[in-house]
Design a protein around this motif. Structure first.
Motif, PDB file in Angstrom:
ATOM      1  N   GLY A 134       0.810  -1.212   0.000  1.00 11.80           N
ATOM      2  CA  GLY A 134       0.000   0.000   0.000  1.00 11.80           C
ATOM      3  C   GLY A 134       0.838   1.254   0.000  1.00 11.80           C
ATOM      4  O   GLY A 134       0.526   2.238  -0.681  1.00 11.80           O
ATOM      5  N   MET A 135       1.954   1.235   0.755  1.00 10.10           N
ATOM      6  CA  MET A 135       2.837   2.393   0.781  1.00 10.10           C
ATOM      7  C   MET A 135       3.446   2.649  -0.587  1.00 10.10           C
ATOM      8  O   MET A 135       3.615   3.802  -1.008  1.00 10.10           O
ATOM      9  N   THR A 136       3.796   1.584  -1.299  1.00 10.00           N
ATOM     10  CA  THR A 136       4.344   1.742  -2.643  1.00 10.00           C
ATOM     11  C   THR A 136       3.280   2.253  -3.605  1.00 10.00           C
ATOM     12  O   THR A 136       3.544   3.138  -4.428  1.00 10.00           O
ATOM     13  N   SER A 184       5.162   8.507   2.330  1.00  5.57           N
ATOM     14  CA  SER A 184       6.406   9.016   2.924  1.00  5.57           C
ATOM     15  C   SER A 184       6.276   8.961   4.435  1.00  5.57           C
ATOM     16  O   SER A 184       6.285   7.890   5.008  1.00  5.57           O
ATOM     17  N   GLY A 185       6.127  10.099   5.105  1.00  2.99           N
ATOM     18  CA  GLY A 185       5.943  10.066   6.551  1.00  2.99           C
ATOM     19  C   GLY A 185       6.983  10.839   7.309  1.00  2.99           C
ATOM     20  O   GLY A 185       7.621  11.763   6.784  1.00  2.99           O
ATOM     21  N   GLY A 188      13.745  10.620   2.258  1.00  7.49           N
ATOM     22  CA  GLY A 188      12.934  10.630   1.051  1.00  7.49           C
ATOM     23  C   GLY A 188      11.639   9.850   1.215  1.00  7.49           C
ATOM     24  O   GLY A 188      11.221   9.499   2.315  1.00  7.49           O
ATOM     25  N   THR A 189      10.983   9.576   0.094  1.00  5.97           N
ATOM     26  CA  THR A 189       9.691   8.907   0.066  1.00  5.97           C
ATOM     27  C   THR A 189       9.847   7.516  -0.548  1.00  5.97           C
ATOM     28  O   THR A 189      10.952   7.092  -0.888  1.00  5.97           O
ATOM     29  N   MET A 190       8.729   6.821  -0.734  1.00  6.69           N
ATOM     30  CA  MET A 190       8.791   5.513  -1.393  1.00  6.69           C
ATOM     31  C   MET A 190       9.351   5.639  -2.805  1.00  6.69           C
ATOM     32  O   MET A 190       9.969   4.710  -3.313  1.00  6.69           O
ATOM     33  N   ARG A 191       9.147   6.753  -3.450  1.00  4.56           N
ATOM     34  CA  ARG A 191       9.679   6.951  -4.819  1.00  4.56           C
ATOM     35  C   ARG A 191      11.188   6.758  -4.857  1.00  4.56           C
ATOM     36  O   ARG A 191      11.713   6.113  -5.763  1.00  4.56           O
ATOM     37  N   GLU A 192      11.879   7.293  -3.878  1.00  2.00           N
ATOM     38  CA  GLU A 192      13.343   7.179  -3.855  1.00  2.00           C
ATOM     39  C   GLU A 192      13.823   5.844  -3.312  1.00  2.00           C
ATOM     40  O   GLU A 192      14.997   5.494  -3.483  1.00  2.00           O
ATOM     41  N   ASN A 193      12.968   5.097  -2.652  1.00  2.00           N
ATOM     42  CA  ASN A 193      13.422   3.917  -1.923  1.00  2.00           C
ATOM     43  C   ASN A 193      12.924   2.591  -2.474  1.00  2.00           C
ATOM     44  O   ASN A 193      13.240   1.541  -1.917  1.00  2.00           O
ATOM     45  N   ASP A 230      11.149   3.958 -17.314  1.00  2.00           N
ATOM     46  CA  ASP A 230      11.245   3.684 -15.884  1.00  2.00           C
ATOM     47  C   ASP A 230       9.886   3.177 -15.386  1.00  2.00           C
ATOM     48  O   ASP A 230       9.080   3.929 -14.829  1.00  2.00           O
ATOM     49  N   LEU A 231       9.635   1.881 -15.598  1.00  2.00           N
ATOM     50  CA  LEU A 231       8.353   1.303 -15.210  1.00  2.00           C
ATOM     51  C   LEU A 231       8.182   1.250 -13.699  1.00  2.00           C
ATOM     52  O   LEU A 231       7.052   1.291 -13.197  1.00  2.00           O
ATOM     53  N   THR A 232       9.311   1.176 -12.977  1.00  2.00           N
ATOM     54  CA  THR A 232       9.210   1.166 -11.515  1.00  2.00           C
ATOM     55  C   THR A 232       8.570   2.450 -11.023  1.00  2.00           C
ATOM     56  O   THR A 232       7.623   2.427 -10.223  1.00  2.00           O
ATOM     57  N   ARG A 233       9.062   3.589 -11.499  1.00  2.00           N
ATOM     58  CA  ARG A 233       8.505   4.878 -11.066  1.00  2.00           C
ATOM     59  C   ARG A 233       7.077   5.063 -11.560  1.00  2.00           C
ATOM     60  O   ARG A 233       6.282   5.752 -10.925  1.00  2.00           O
ATOM     61  N   LEU A 234       6.747   4.463 -12.683  1.00  2.00           N
ATOM     62  CA  LEU A 234       5.369   4.542 -13.175  1.00  2.00           C
ATOM     63  C   LEU A 234       4.422   3.816 -12.227  1.00  2.00           C
ATOM     64  O   LEU A 234       3.316   4.285 -11.951  1.00  2.00           O
ATOM     65  N   MET A 235       4.860   2.668 -11.712  1.00  2.00           N
ATOM     66  CA  MET A 235       4.001   1.876 -10.835  1.00  2.00           C
ATOM     67  C   MET A 235       3.931   2.461  -9.421  1.00  2.00           C
ATOM     68  O   MET A 235       2.889   2.396  -8.765  1.00  2.00           O
TER      69      MET A 235
END
Length: 472
Positions: free
Chosen positions: A156-158, A163-164, A171-176, A204-209
């Motif tokens: 869910g966080m992804t 972030s938090g 950073g946030t989930m985007r960077e991690n 960059d499919l990871t960042r898209l998801m």
């Protein structure tokens, strides 16, 4: 151009029920892990948002990538919606079955797939929560820092790009998030990203998801960055004569480049609420909760600098905590803020805001927003990850008094307008879901939303992946 609907009004959506043939196929595969019981469906048809929506038609408890792929293949064959479900802590209606269909419960997918301490990475299934992960990897001397407050699932966080409290430093989930295993809308299993720290290989499919809110696929494995546990950790709480003084202290800390790990704001209403719930005895005044990570010398230097800044702006009553037990007691105030505030008005629902603004404009935005809600007479609480410009106003409304909901949404809209005007966003971490669809149009414009819809149609032509979220 048609004006967007108010944020609390859902567009009309036709439900797409599960046909008997699909139900039979799922029951044959999953047995008791496929449930049509009303109590189970209602549990999966409610989150922490203020929306009331009919529950999904079925709930399927998946335990592997193959399980998820089978459900999605059936959904694709019958053009039935699927909605990923973690722990149900969404604040924006992400998991609500607005078009019916199947709730894919991922909470049993709780395995640590692989831990690579030499590379500072870990791969997990989506049902693993942040607390579970840190408990299971503590022996490695590493930790995962993203902490949204609730013990949310990493899936869910992804999905919401969460972030938090630690985002100002880590950073946030985007960077991690480094890589993902994803079940596509056609039920195909693909891999996006790697365990390497960087890549230039294709789109960059990871960042898209990450942040797609379950609208483009179901994530079944997630590879994350880890960090060494700091040599020294020091937490502090400091009270201020006003919210403005606390926020201006934060701005100076960030602008001076102090590498603070956490910097959280609680207003007097919030402190009062957590005192009542947890009997903490904190001074009921605007408060900053701070945490410093690093070497012994580095933490000492950071804390001294911050205390000097706070002193200049009226900060007082510094309370320091060096042991894990003492830090836990202090951070309980922040982690329990939402539930504590709800208990101050029994039976209420919270309409939450999630704006994030450039740090230089944070004080102005918060001051104007506090003045507006004070003038309205509506009950509220204020918390914020103010170190990165993100703050939350929680308006407490009686669900049986429509006028309170209307007033809360009006205040919410004015707050978002204020944030957008200074270059901010309508959502810093919660995501769009159902609640912020109209705000997304205001923030990005029709052209950008049209491009998002084009991507959605290309990847999910039957619109089965969590339909009705992000845009209508």
């Amino acid at each position: 151009m048609n004006a967007p609907l108010p944020s609390h009004v859902l567009p009309p959506m036709e439900r797409r029920p599960v046909p008997a043939a699909m139900h039979e196929a799922l029951k044959a595969r999953f047995g008791e892990r496929c449930s049509a019981a009303l109590a189970v469906r209602e549990q999966h048809g409610r989150d922490e948002s203020p929306f009331d929506v009919a529950p999904p038609d079925l709930v399927v408890y998946c335990e592997s990538t193959e399980d998820v792929a089978f459900v999605v293949q059936q959904a694709d064959a019958h053009a039935v919606p699927v909605i990923p479900f973690g722990v149900g802590s969404s604040l924006e209606g992400h998991l609500l079955a607005v078009q019916g269909g199947v709730s894919i419960d991922l909470s049993r997918m709780q395995k640590i797939v692989s831990l690579e301490p030499d590379d500072l990475t870990v791969t997990v299934q989506p049902g693993v929560t942040r607390t579970q992960l840190n408990n299971e990897i503590r022996h490695s001397g590493l930790f995962f820092p993203i902490d949204p407050g609730a013990d949310a699932s990493l899936g869910g966080m992804t999905a919401t790009r969460a972030s938090g409290t630690n985002a100002v430093r880590y950073g946030t989930m985007r960077e991690n998030v480094l890589g993902l295993t994803v079940v596509t809308p056609q039920g195909e299993v693909i891999r996006a990203g790697t365990r390497a720290r960087k890549s230039s290989a294709g789109y960059d499919l990871t960042r898209l998801m990450v942040g797609s809110e379950g609208t483009l696929g179901v994530m079944t494995e997630i590879t994350l960055r880890l960090y060494p546990l700091p040599e020294a950790v020091l937490a502090a709480v400091c009270t201020f004569p006003s919210v403005d003084a606390a926020v201006r202290t934060t701005i100076q800390i960030i602008q001076l480049g102090v590498p603070i790990a956490r910097c959280e704001l609680l207003d007097a209403n919030t402190v009062r609420a957590v005192n009542l719930r947890d009997k903490l005895g904190l001074t009921e005044a605007p408060m900053l909760l701070m945490e410093f990570h690093g070497s012994e010398a580095g933490v000492a230097e950071q804390s001294a600098t911050v205390q000097a800044i706070a002193d200049e702006l009226g900060g007082q009553g510094f309370e320091w905590a060096t042991t894990p037990e003492a830090r836990t007691r202090l951070w309980a105030a922040r982690h329990h803020a939402y539930l504590s505030a709800l208990q101050t008005k029994p039976g209420c629902r919270a309409v939450t805001t999630d704006t994030c603004v450039p740090i230089s404009r944070l004080a102005d935005c918060i001051n104007e927003s506090v003045a507006e809600v004070d003038a309205s007479g509506l009950s509220y609480f204020l918390v914020g990850h103010v170190g990165d410009g993100n703050f939350h106003m929680g308006y407490l409304v009686d669900p049986n008094v429509p006028a309170e909901r209307e007033l809360a949404e009006q205040l919410n809209h004015q707050l978002v307008q204020r944030a957008l005007k200074v270059g901010g966003t309508c959502t810093g971490e919660h995501g769009v879901g159902l609640h912020k669809m109209g705000f997304l149009v205001e923030e990005t414009g029709e052209g950008a939303v049209s491009m998002m819809k084009t991507l959605k149609r290309a990847l999910d032509p039957k619109n089965i992946m969590n339909p009705g979220k992000i845009f209508s």
